[in-house]
Each structure stands twice: as structure tokens, then as C-alpha cells.
Design an enzyme around this catalytic site. Structure first.
Site, PDB file in Angstrom:
ATOM      1  N   ASP A  72       0.825  -1.205   0.000  1.00  0.00           N
ATOM      2  CA  ASP A  72       0.000   0.000   0.000  1.00  0.00           C
ATOM      3  C   ASP A  72       0.862   1.259   0.000  1.00  0.00           C
ATOM      4  O   ASP A  72       1.552   1.539   0.974  1.00  0.00           O
ATOM      5  CB  ASP A  72      -0.923  -0.010   1.225  1.00  0.00           C
ATOM      6  CG  ASP A  72      -1.945   1.114   1.196  1.00  0.00           C
ATOM      7  OD1 ASP A  72      -2.083   1.773   0.146  1.00  0.00           O
ATOM      8  OD2 ASP A  72      -2.615   1.324   2.227  1.00  0.00           O
ATOM      9  N   ASP A 253      -1.741   5.311  -6.553  1.00  0.00           N
ATOM     10  CA  ASP A 253      -1.999   4.518  -5.349  1.00  0.00           C
ATOM     11  C   ASP A 253      -2.155   3.037  -5.663  1.00  0.00           C
ATOM     12  O   ASP A 253      -3.074   2.644  -6.380  1.00  0.00           O
ATOM     13  CB  ASP A 253      -3.276   5.045  -4.677  1.00  0.00           C
ATOM     14  CG  ASP A 253      -3.635   4.288  -3.409  1.00  0.00           C
ATOM     15  OD1 ASP A 253      -2.711   3.854  -2.688  1.00  0.00           O
ATOM     16  OD2 ASP A 253      -4.833   4.138  -3.136  1.00  0.00           O
TER      17      ASP A 253
END
Length: 381
Positions: A72, A253
Site C-alpha cells: 500500500d 496509489d
């Protein structure tokens, strides 16, 4: 890295991604307001591609226990205990802090420890902060997260040391001399399989076999709240002449599956493509005839234009049923971010973007690099 399906809890892919966006905004605003939120050493690690997110095997402790952690770039804490229980070892040290992070599709809370952490390939860190969950939600099938986002995202995650930052695994690899640059590069690839090892994280540099041409670097945007993450400025055009989104700020992201754009931009995209909302998947749906006429999207970043082909704009048709769709339908991977443009976070270039373009998250120089790959024009989907 491995790509993994996990559609429990939040319904559709779009709903899960939109929940994540709301949380990203909330975390950024909390940090900005100061209020708590309820190449000489370039080493690559394989990542396993499981169609919704990417996971990596991480060893913790001496002797080590292996955990499967989500990768992440939108968060920066590394933690375990969602699935496999944490096993203390001779190198485990408990700190005085509790630790907690809320994500769009879940949360964890627990205790901070430090321990030896290995990402494989000689990437070993001494004294890495590890959150050990006593409670977590939304992380079925994995053990936690390895957060490789900006370090300031860790402010407010500890208690009582609420103002303390926690160096990420990338930061510590650099400070301990394991890698020569404080950056991580990400290579994802499109897939038609539910699970396949086809991704790679390269810590400390880039892997020239994973991209083509030059890497285009741009500074982190100064527009808030995108500036709190790996944010950039970009514009998007459909075909040669239809503006979808004027130059504005958003983020790159790994933790978001889809490409999300502002609501007004999505309306323009929907009109241009003729797509209709699909209730079963939450995605936009095209007929076969509309897909045959679909044009490329052009992302202009730092004066360089990157082409997202028609094939790259659709969900892999071989995996339609895995997201609740019809095997014979065509679903688009561009969705609504949930807010109109002009809010400082008007797009997310998520995993489906990164499966077509190489990305360099350069912490030391506060910049992001984007390059084409052998899969930019692939017809995998």
C-alpha cells in the site's frame, strides 16, 4: 507479489475504492488540521497478482515467521495479525505505544513492537516498527499491510507518542545502508488469472527490464490533500479532442483497484463512451459494439502524454464473474471518485493504471516517475 481477490465486506470494487478515498481525505485533513483521526543496492521482490490487490511475503522475527501483507502506497504503517497470529521471537521488542490505523474498507488497532523484518533478496531491516493487531476488520485472507507511503502518514497512529513518525520499510532500508536510494519502484502487469505472481517491487532503484523508454519524473503536487500522499498533477483527454479532466491534482496509489475520476469528469467519459451503470458490479458497462468504437484515454503528466488503450480501460473479461459480472459483458475500470473536480484530490491512478505503466515512488526527492512498459499496449483484458 501476488494479486488477490477479496470482495467481502464492502460490496463492489467501486464501493470499496470509494470508501478508501473518503478515508484518505479524512486522514489527510486530520493531519493538516493537527487533529487525531478516530542501484548499487537495488533489490527486487516478486509480488503475487490476485486481481483486486497485491500481496507480498514478509518475514518477521528471529527465527522468522512469514506473513502475507498487502502492498500500500496510500498508507505507511506496517502491521500483522489480521490473519496469522504474531509470533514473538528473540528480536521482538515491545514499545510503550498502542497503534491504530483506519482504512476505507477496514481498520486495525493493537500494540507497537520492533523486530527484524525481511522482504527477501537480502532486504533485511533491524528494529522495524511493526503493529500487532489485537483487533482488525476488512482484511480477510491476508495478515496485514506493508505501508510504503510518505512517512508523515504515520503521525497520529501511535499513542501516547501521537506526534512521532514511524520510518517505513523503505526509509529504514535506506538509513541502514541496505539500499542506496530512498525509493521503491512498482511493476504490475495485467492478468486473466485469478492469482498469478507477475508483479515486482524494486527497493532502492529501478528495474530496466520492466519499462520502456525514459521515466518521466514530476514533483509531488503542492495541492492539498493530494500532497499528503504520492500526489501528482495531470489532465485526461478521451480520444484526440474530448477533455475529460483539466489539469488537477490526484494520487498514484497501489491500494486502489480502479482508476477513479471526479464525478463531472466521469459524466463526460460516460457520455463519450455511451456506457451505462451496471448494478451487479457497480462499474460502467459497454455493449460489444460500443467497445469496438472505444477510444484511448490520454493522461498528460508533466508535459508527457501516456496512452491508456481501449483494452486497458476494461476489466479482464475472463474475470468478469469474479466481480459478480456477466461473462459476456464488457466493464470499464474507470469509476467515480465520489466528489466533483476542484477538491484537491480529483483522481486516483490505481492498480489498473499501474498494470500498464511503471511507477517510481521517490521519497528522497519528493517526486514520482512514470514510464511505459511492454504491457502498455497489451490486449490482455
Amino acid at each position: 507479489m501476488a494479486k488477490r481477490f477479496n470482495l467481502t465486506g464492502s460490496g463492489t470494487l467501486l464501493a470499496r475504492d470509494q470508501a478508501r478515498v473518503k478515508n484518505l481525505r479524512a486522514r489527510a485533513n486530520a493531519r493538516l488540521s493537527g487533529t487525531p483521526l478516530s542501484s548499487d543496492a537495488v533489490i527486487s521482490v516478486p509480488a503475487d497478482n490476485q486481481a483486486v490487490d497485491y500481496v507480498i511475503n514478509v518475514e518477521v522475527g528471529t527465527p522468522p515467521t512469514t506473513y502475507s501483507l498487502l502492498v500500500d502506497t496510500g498508507s505507511s504503517n506496517t502491521w500483522v495479525g489480521a490473519g496469522k497470529s504474531f509470533v514473538q521471537s528473540s528480536t521482538t521488542r515491545q514499545t510503550r505505544d498502542a497503534v491504530s490505523v483506519t482504512y476505507g474498507s477496514g481498520f486495525f488497532e493493537g500494540t507497537e513492537f520492533t523486530d527484524t523484518v525481511s522482504l527477501g533478496g537480502g532486504l533485511t531491516i533491524n528494529g522495524q516498527s511493526i503493529g500487532v493487531a489485537t483487533e482488525s476488520e476488512g482484511f480477510d485472507g491476508v495478515d496485514g499491510i506493508v505501508g510504503i507511503g510518505p512517512v508523515d502518514l504515520t503521525v497520529g497512529t501511535l499513542s501516547p507518542d501521537t506526534t512521532t513518525t514511524i520510518p517505513t520499510v523503505t526509509d529504514n532500508l535506506f538509513s541502514q545502508g541496505v539500499i542506496t536510494e530512498d525509493l521503491v519502484s512498482v511493476s504490475f502487469e495485467p492478468t486473466t488469472e485469478a492469482s498469478v505472481v507477475n508483479g515486482e517491487l524494486t527497493f532502492g532503484g529501478t528495474d530496466s527490464s520492466k519499462f520502456t523508454g525514459a521515466i518521466n519524473f514530476v514533483p509531488i503536487t503542492t495541492t492539498s490533500p493530494a500532497s499528503e500522499f504520492f500526489g501528482i498533477n495531470q489532465s485526461i483527454k478521451y480520444g484526440t479532442s474530448t477533455s475529460i479532466l483539466s489539469t488537477t491534482a490526484g494520487i498514484v496509489d497501489t491500494g486502489t483497484t480502479l482508476i477513479l475520476i471526479a464525478t463531472d469528469a466521469l459524466s463526460k467519459y460516460q457520455r463519450a463512451t455511451g456506457a451505462v451503470p451496471d448494478n451487479a458490479t457497480g462499474l460502467l458497462r459497454l455493449t460489444q459494439a460500443q467497445f469496438a468504437k472505444l477510444q484511448s484515454l490520454f493522461f498528460t503528466i508533466g508535459g508527457v502524454t501516456f496512452e491508456l488503450t481501449p483494452n486497458a480501460q476494461i476489466w479482464p473479461r475472463a474475470l468478469n464473474t469474479a466481480i459478480g459480472g456477466n461473462a459476456n459483458s464488457v466493464y470499464l475500470i474507470v469509476g467515480s471518485i465520489g466528489t466533483p473536480s476542484g477538491e484537491g484530490l480529483d483522481f486516483i491512478n490505481g492498480q489498473t493504471f499501474l498494470e500498464r505503466f511503471y511507477a517510481v515512488f521517490d521519497t528522497a526527492n519528493s517526486r514520482i516517475g512514470i514510464a511505459n512498459t511492454p504491457f502498455t499496449t497489451a490486449t490482455t483484458n
